[in-house]
Design an enzyme around this catalytic site. Structure first.
Site, PDB file in Angstrom:
ATOM      1  CE  LYS A  14       2.642  -0.850   3.323  1.00  0.00           C
ATOM      2  NZ  LYS A  14       3.527  -1.785   4.025  1.00  0.00           N
ATOM      3  NE  ARG A  89       6.416   3.632   6.090  1.00  0.00           N
ATOM      4  CZ  ARG A  89       6.372   2.942   5.036  1.00  0.00           C
ATOM      5  NH1 ARG A  89       5.738   3.345   3.927  1.00  0.00           N
ATOM      6  NH2 ARG A  89       7.075   1.795   5.015  1.00  0.00           N
ATOM      7  NE  ARG A 123      10.188  -6.048   0.021  1.00  0.00           N
ATOM      8  CZ  ARG A 123       9.360  -5.315   0.771  1.00  0.00           C
ATOM      9  NH1 ARG A 123       8.209  -5.232   0.699  1.00  0.00           N
ATOM     10  NH2 ARG A 123       9.971  -4.467   1.672  1.00  0.00           N
ATOM     11  NE  ARG A 155      12.475  -1.971  -0.386  1.00  0.00           N
ATOM     12  CZ  ARG A 155      11.510  -1.569   0.131  1.00  0.00           C
ATOM     13  NH1 ARG A 155      10.324  -2.065  -0.273  1.00  0.00           N
ATOM     14  NH2 ARG A 155      11.486  -1.210   1.737  1.00  0.00           N
ATOM     15  NE  ARG A 166      11.838  -1.508   5.936  1.00  0.00           N
ATOM     16  CZ  ARG A 166      12.102  -2.569   4.910  1.00  0.00           C
ATOM     17  NH1 ARG A 166      13.152  -2.967   4.791  1.00  0.00           N
ATOM     18  NH2 ARG A 166      10.967  -2.663   4.274  1.00  0.00           N
TER      19      ARG A 166
HETATM   20  P1  ADP Z   1       4.859  -4.360   1.711  1.00  0.00           P
HETATM   21  O1  ADP Z   1       4.352  -3.695   0.344  1.00  0.00           O
HETATM   22  O2  ADP Z   1       3.538  -4.019   2.454  1.00  0.00           O
HETATM   23  O3  ADP Z   1       6.073  -4.039   2.035  1.00  0.00           O
HETATM   24  P2  ADP Z   1       5.048  -6.549  -0.150  1.00  0.00           P
HETATM   25  O4  ADP Z   1       3.779  -6.589  -0.856  1.00  0.00           O
HETATM   26  O5  ADP Z   1       6.284  -6.116  -0.698  1.00  0.00           O
HETATM   27  O6  ADP Z   1       4.652  -5.840   1.393  1.00  0.00           O
HETATM   28  O7  ADP Z   1       5.350  -7.983   0.470  1.00  0.00           O
HETATM   29  C1  ADP Z   1       6.556  -8.503   1.213  1.00  0.00           C
HETATM   30  C2  ADP Z   1       6.835  -9.880   0.763  1.00  0.00           C
HETATM   31  O8  ADP Z   1       6.030 -10.826   1.307  1.00  0.00           O
HETATM   32  C3  ADP Z   1       6.817 -10.005  -0.826  1.00  0.00           C
HETATM   33  O9  ADP Z   1       7.803 -10.878  -0.804  1.00  0.00           O
HETATM   34  C4  ADP Z   1       5.474 -10.730  -0.984  1.00  0.00           C
HETATM   35  O10 ADP Z   1       5.594 -11.627  -2.195  1.00  0.00           O
HETATM   36  C5  ADP Z   1       5.233 -11.456   0.216  1.00  0.00           C
HETATM   37  N1  ADP Z   1       3.931 -11.607   0.538  1.00  0.00           N
HETATM   38  C6  ADP Z   1       2.850 -10.432   0.303  1.00  0.00           C
HETATM   39  N2  ADP Z   1       1.848 -10.987   0.643  1.00  0.00           N
HETATM   40  C7  ADP Z   1       1.920 -12.288   1.229  1.00  0.00           C
HETATM   41  C8  ADP Z   1       1.087 -13.482   1.909  1.00  0.00           C
HETATM   42  N3  ADP Z   1      -0.194 -13.231   2.076  1.00  0.00           N
HETATM   43  N4  ADP Z   1       1.584 -14.496   2.407  1.00  0.00           N
HETATM   44  C9  ADP Z   1       2.818 -14.741   2.171  1.00  0.00           C
HETATM   45  N5  ADP Z   1       3.829 -13.696   1.648  1.00  0.00           N
HETATM   46  C10 ADP Z   1       3.146 -12.630   1.187  1.00  0.00           C
HETATM   47  P1  ADP Z   2       8.018  -1.083   3.287  1.00  0.00           P
HETATM   48  O1  ADP Z   2       6.627  -1.349   3.004  1.00  0.00           O
HETATM   49  O2  ADP Z   2       8.573  -2.480   2.973  1.00  0.00           O
HETATM   50  O3  ADP Z   2       8.297  -0.529   4.637  1.00  0.00           O
HETATM   51  P2  ADP Z   2       8.292   1.127   1.432  1.00  0.00           P
HETATM   52  O4  ADP Z   2       8.909   0.872   0.259  1.00  0.00           O
HETATM   53  O5  ADP Z   2       7.070   1.482   2.055  1.00  0.00           O
HETATM   54  O6  ADP Z   2       8.684  -0.164   2.452  1.00  0.00           O
HETATM   55  O7  ADP Z   2       9.332   2.275   2.305  1.00  0.00           O
HETATM   56  C1  ADP Z   2      10.667   2.124   2.260  1.00  0.00           C
HETATM   57  C2  ADP Z   2      11.216   3.308   3.066  1.00  0.00           C
HETATM   58  O8  ADP Z   2      11.058   4.505   2.652  1.00  0.00           O
HETATM   59  C3  ADP Z   2      10.714   3.410   4.500  1.00  0.00           C
HETATM   60  O9  ADP Z   2      11.660   2.390   5.408  1.00  0.00           O
HETATM   61  C4  ADP Z   2      10.984   4.847   4.785  1.00  0.00           C
HETATM   62  O10 ADP Z   2      12.241   5.098   5.117  1.00  0.00           O
HETATM   63  C5  ADP Z   2      10.599   5.396   3.560  1.00  0.00           C
HETATM   64  N1  ADP Z   2       9.283   5.786   3.404  1.00  0.00           N
HETATM   65  C6  ADP Z   2       8.357   5.294   2.410  1.00  0.00           C
HETATM   66  N2  ADP Z   2       7.283   5.786   2.854  1.00  0.00           N
HETATM   67  C7  ADP Z   2       7.393   6.974   3.711  1.00  0.00           C
HETATM   68  C8  ADP Z   2       6.553   7.843   4.284  1.00  0.00           C
HETATM   69  N3  ADP Z   2       5.177   7.738   4.037  1.00  0.00           N
HETATM   70  N4  ADP Z   2       7.125   8.366   5.164  1.00  0.00           N
HETATM   71  C9  ADP Z   2       8.198   8.370   5.761  1.00  0.00           C
HETATM   72  N5  ADP Z   2       9.086   7.458   4.979  1.00  0.00           N
HETATM   73  C10 ADP Z   2       8.433   6.869   4.172  1.00  0.00           C
END
Ligand code: ADP
Ligand code: ADP
Length: 208
Positions: A14, A89, A123, A155, A166
């Site tokens: 995302k 979420r 990541r 992170r 998660r």
């Molecule tokens: P989210 O915001 O949904 O948690 P991220 O954009 O941070 O996800 O992506 C999670 C990890 O996966 C990052 O290290 C990113 O570089 C990698 N990543 C994102 N898109 C892809 C993809 N299409 N294929 C492989 N790795 C990806």
């Molecule tokens: P990822 O996409 O890798 O799960 P985020 O950066 O979106 O990571 O979220 C990290 C943490 O922040 C989540 O595990 C949760 O604890 C909290 N969080 C983020 N967005 C929300 C949301 N919309 N509602 C509740 N908790 C959230």
């Protein structure tokens, strides 16, 4: 107004896609995860409350998140709409969002669970510009990141144990939102288990 919701499990891509689509759409990326991490770092009241949930891989209470979003959409850069990343979420968050702005489209990035752990555990990002990378799938290019001073950041919650919690929270509390938005006629699903560029292409196509 164009209000986009980027939807998907943790590690779906995302944030990666939001950063790319920001250039194409001119809309700011609004990541509740980033906002919470900033609050934790600044040790605000919200940050202190949120930290215990984040460390455990659990969702932060809805009202905390809704209050953050209410304030965020008042900023000048949100006038033409925003790209929500990691919000809503839960169904109550989606219901609250509907009272705040009109959602134009929900782009769901579909990635199977077995991919998630490897994505999240590899990541890292630049602590200065926020660009996101992956040890194997998306390493820092030779030309560097978006800024000239790359500072590697990982992170605290990107570890195998927390990822499991998660993912569980995602399936229990967040995935029901797919039906919610499907019923509202707003959901477009894109296969997220592919090359990053191909996914961006499909997401941008869905907006046209
Ligand atoms: P989210 O915001 O949904 O948690 P991220 O954009 O941070 O996800 O992506 C999670 C990890 O996966 C990052 O290290 C990113 O570089 C990698 N990543 C994102 N898109 C892809 C993809 N299409 N294929 C492989 N790795 C990806
Ligand atoms: P990822 O996409 O890798 O799960 P985020 O950066 O979106 O990571 O979220 C990290 C943490 O922040 C989540 O595990 C949760 O604890 C909290 N969080 C983020 N967005 C929300 C949301 N919309 N509602 C509740 N908790 C959230």
């Amino acid at each position: 107004m164009l209000n986009i919701v980027l939807f998907g499990p943790p590690g779906a891509g995302k944030g990666t896609q939001a950063q790319r689509m920001t250039d194409a759409t001119g809309l700011p990326q609004v990541s509740t995860g980033d906002m919470l991490r900033a609050a934790v770092k600044a040790q605000t009241e919200v940050g202190l409350e949120a930290k215990k949930y984040m460390d455990a891989g659990a969702l932060v209470p809805d009202q905390v998140i809704i209050d953050l979003i209410k304030e965020r959409v008042k900023h000048a850069d949100a006038q033409n709409g925003v790209m929500f990343d990691g919000f809503p979420r839960t169904v109550p968050q989606a219901e609250a969002l509907a009272e705040i702005v009109e959602v134009s489209i929900v782009l769901a990035i579909d990635v199977p669970d077995e991919r998630i752990v490897e994505r999240i555990c590899g990541r890292y990002s630049c602590g200065n510009c926020g660009d996101v990378f992956h040890d194997t799938f998306n390493p820092l290019p030779k030309a560097g990141c978006g800024c000239s001073t790359f500072l590697e950041k990982r992170r605290a919650d990107d570890n195998e144990e927390t990822v499991t919690a998660r993912l569980e929270a995602y399936h229990r509390q967040t995935s029901p939102l797919a039906d919610y938005y499907q019923n509202a006629g707003l959901l477009t699903v894109v296969d997220g288990d592919r090359d990053i560029d191909l996914i961006t292409e499909d997401l941008l196509k869905a907006l046209n």
